[in-house]
Design a protein around this motif. Structure first.
Motif, PDB file in Angstrom:
ATOM      1  N   ALA A  24      42.506  38.095  24.367  1.00 48.10           N
ATOM      2  CA  ALA A  24      41.537  38.611  25.328  1.00 48.10           C
ATOM      3  C   ALA A  24      41.011  39.995  24.944  1.00 48.10           C
ATOM      4  O   ALA A  24      40.133  40.532  25.621  1.00 48.10           O
ATOM      5  CB  ALA A  24      42.168  38.676  26.716  1.00 48.10           C
ATOM      6  N   ARG A  48      37.389  33.282  31.110  1.00 50.48           N
ATOM      7  CA  ARG A  48      37.488  34.728  30.916  1.00 50.48           C
ATOM      8  C   ARG A  48      38.782  35.224  31.553  1.00 50.48           C
ATOM      9  O   ARG A  48      39.445  34.485  32.258  1.00 50.48           O
ATOM     10  CB  ARG A  48      36.285  35.449  31.518  1.00 50.48           C
ATOM     11  N   LYS A  49      39.116  36.464  31.276  1.00 51.27           N
ATOM     12  CA  LYS A  49      40.369  37.026  31.769  1.00 51.27           C
ATOM     13  C   LYS A  49      40.107  38.259  32.620  1.00 51.27           C
ATOM     14  O   LYS A  49      39.190  39.047  32.356  1.00 51.27           O
ATOM     15  CB  LYS A  49      41.283  37.412  30.593  1.00 51.27           C
TER      16      LYS A  49
END
Length: 235
Positions: free
Chosen positions: A197, A108-109
């Motif tokens: 993202a 994830r970011k």
């Protein structure tokens, strides 16, 4: 004149606002572009200050980017000597890896401006000058705080955001150095990552305008306080 050596992995992720502060303090700044310029062991170990900057690769990707292993090994020698060393994002991850800590991809970011939660150790560190200011996050990997280090800051999704190994080694997952007046370079250079993202560059652009000036002032105080607290080391 003292030397500040900056290891740069991506052209626009440079010293940013830290550069002028170092110059005002009498440092001669030298950049070495990783994978382009050779890593000179004597230069890296002998610099008065080493700043290891960010980049879009992971410290564990040594198969694809073999230079990461050499870079981490030299950083390990430097921090073992207690030589002044600052790591930012990938740089902090390299220091963590060099100090024996785990660094992993999260899948994830965390990208954009958001505040930190300081630990009690962080409240007593140079990070106290941030005083709730949103900082620029731009990462997907996370490090564990190395054994023997103080964990200084966290966010809800990334509990290890900053650490200090004594007074001379500081690792920051976030980008205090980023110059908000040059945020467009980041938005263009990382356009693919932002799209993947689902991050709207317009939001980062607006937040840079809103938070950038105050953050730059706070970051200057953080860096100045850390530099003031450096201790003599054995070369």
């Amino acid at each position: 004149m003292t030397t500040a050596l900056a290891l740069r992995h991506l052209a626009f992720e440079d010293l940013g606002i830290l550069g002028p502060l170092l110059e005002r303090r009498g440092h001669r700044i030298a950049y070495r572009d990783i994978s382009v310029d050779p890593l000179d062991e004597a230069e890296l170990l002998g610099a008065d200050l080493l700043v290891v900057l960010g980049g879009p690769i992971g410290v564990y990707e040594t198969g694809a980017y073999p230079f990461l292993g050499e870079e981490a090994a030299l950083i390990a020698r430097r921090i073992a000597a207690g030589a002044p060393t600052l790591g930012i994002c990938l740089g902090a991850q390299l220091i963590a890896r060099a100090a024996g800590a785990c660094v992993v991809a999260t899948g994830r970011k965390e990208i954009g401006y958001a505040p930190l939660d300081l630990t009690p150790e962080g409240e007593a560190s140079p990070l106290k000058h941030l005083d709730g200011s949103p900082v620029l996050h731009w990462h997907g990997d996370r490090f564990e705080t190395p054994a023997g280090a103080d964990r200084l800051a966290a966010t809800p999704g990334f509990p290890d955001q900053a650490f200090a190994l004594g007074p001379n080694v500081l690792g920051l997952q976030f980008h205090l150095e980023a110059d908000h007046t040059r945020i467009e370079q980041w938005l263009i250079g990382h356009a693919h990552e932002l799209a993947a993202a689902g991050v709207d560059p317009a939001r980062i652009r607006a937040d840079a305008r809103a938070h950038g000036p105050a953050l730059a002032s706070a970051a200057d105080r953080v860096f100045a306080s850390w530099l003031d607290g450096l201790r003599p080391h054995t070369a």
